[in-house]
Enzyme design. Sequence first.
Site, short mmCIF file in Angstrom:
data_model
loop_
_atom_site.label_atom_id
_atom_site.label_comp_id
_atom_site.label_asym_id
_atom_site.label_seq_id
_atom_site.Cartn_x
_atom_site.Cartn_y
_atom_site.Cartn_z
N HIS A 71 19.11 -3.60 70.41
CA HIS A 71 18.01 -4.65 70.11
C HIS A 71 17.25 -4.20 68.80
CE1 HIS A 71 17.97 -4.86 74.51
NE2 HIS A 71 17.72 -6.26 74.29
N ASP B 59 15.06 -1.37 69.37
CA ASP B 59 15.29 -0.16 70.21
C ASP B 59 15.43 0.72 68.86
OD1 ASP B 59 15.84 -1.61 72.39
OD2 ASP B 59 18.13 -1.99 71.82
C1 XLS Z 1 18.03 -7.83 80.65
C2 XLS Z 1 19.23 -8.05 79.88
C3 XLS Z 1 19.03 -7.31 78.60
C4 XLS Z 1 20.30 -7.83 77.56
C5 XLS Z 1 20.01 -7.44 76.09
O1 XLS Z 1 17.96 -8.03 81.74
O2 XLS Z 1 20.32 -7.54 80.46
O3 XLS Z 1 19.41 -5.87 78.61
O4 XLS Z 1 21.46 -7.28 77.91
O5 XLS Z 1 18.97 -8.28 75.50
#
Ligand code: XLS
Length: 456
Positions: free
Chosen positions: A118, A121
């Site tokens: 993200h 991140d």
């Molecule tokens: C949350 C999601 C997230 C997505 C990316 O539950 O799995 O991690 O994969 O935003």
Amino acid sequence: MSVPPHAATLARNRVEKSMTAFPEVSKIQYEGPQSDNPLAFRWYNPDEVVAGKTMKDHLRFTVTYWHTFRGTGSDPFGGGTMQRPWDDGSESVENACNRARAAFEFFEKLDAPFYAFHDRDVAPEGGSLSETNANLDAVAKVLKEEQERTGVKLLWGTANMFSNPRFMHGAATTCNVEVFAYAAAQVKKALEVTKELGGENYVFWGGREGYQCLYNTDMKRELDHLGQFFHMAVDYAKEIGFTGQFLIEPKPKEPTKHQYDSDAAACLNFLRSYDLTDHFKLNIETNHATLAGHEMMHELEYAGMQGALGSIDANTGDLLLGWDTDQFATNYYLTTQTMLVLLKYGLAPGGVNFDAKVRRESFEPIDLFYAHIGSMDAFARGLKVAAKIMEDGALQNLVDNRYSSWDGDLGKKIEAGNMSFAELEKLMLEKGDAASNGSGRQELLENIVNRYVDNA
Ligand code: XLS
Ligand code: NI
Ligand code: NI
């Protein structure tokens, strides 16, 4: 009396001294099933050819930046536990760049061909959108250098539109029009960065796109806005020449009690309603499937049969805990079932993305290796088992046989749309009753799968 140095300074010194985040680990090698070396692969042999392709190309393993490099181990009952000596804990761009270098050392030593992130991140938010964008650009430069140095590629980028309080009511589905505008600006930037880094996909997980209470929610208006938002993303991708695959990641609940992208069927209905099916596929996550009350295999098959299987977030839940526990999958039945569907429909340009985190009790850096190695091995073994089952037609022959009545004249006519209720009634009135049924053979099939898990 000397003052003890701050923990962060100690951590920084440690990294500078060794110049490596994982000094005790060298590149993980394949040693074969008999190996008892916990830092070696027993099944994942990247260049081994299975069903006509190397394991590396089938599996396209991906490390998630958020859990592996931003996960602190906090839960609703307590704070972080993770020891991450390369990270000084600050929200500075410098720390973000150091962290990126540590991350690439990890990807390289693990022999993971891809990573995913993200925007928030990898780089810290600044005081304004333009500062935040500048921070992202600065870290993206390091990510690009590291990608070039190591050959590790970006499977997908995405925007975090759920952590910041501005998104409390949602991003594309918010009641606050300026938050919608902010979200649009954020995705625009995330698409640019993903393109710059050669990202092969771009993911939308719904984050806070859903509702907590229908009393205060105009569901139709929110879904219309979501459809418009996705069209804008598609238009902008075209404008900048981003050719990666767009993916929507279904999840039924958490953080909202109802997430709009609940499961594969709900997502496909949404995409069809808003004329978006040509532009999107699905990123199916195991723990989201189980939260939706489905097996992973169901979600994969549902997406696959509609030509919409894009990628997977590989993890697993704990059946005794009712939330998205995002654990590393080590169960051969789960990986075999997953690979059976992936082999059937294909995966690229998607990948097997470890959207999984080590438990907060597994707080040492070395646990990150154990976790990924174990799950890579489990998927590699699942791939081999599934490939053998398919090669032998061990399940398919029984499935074909089960439906064989449809291969006759009557079945062909019905499937071609050439029969009416009246004609079928006439036939049954003549025959008096339908032909007798055959056995479903479920237990036999389960035994057959066991045999392959034992022997493949
Ligand atoms: C949350 C999601 C997230 C997505 C990316 O539950 O799995 O991690 O994969 O935003
Ligand atoms: Ni996910
Ligand atoms: Ni998840």
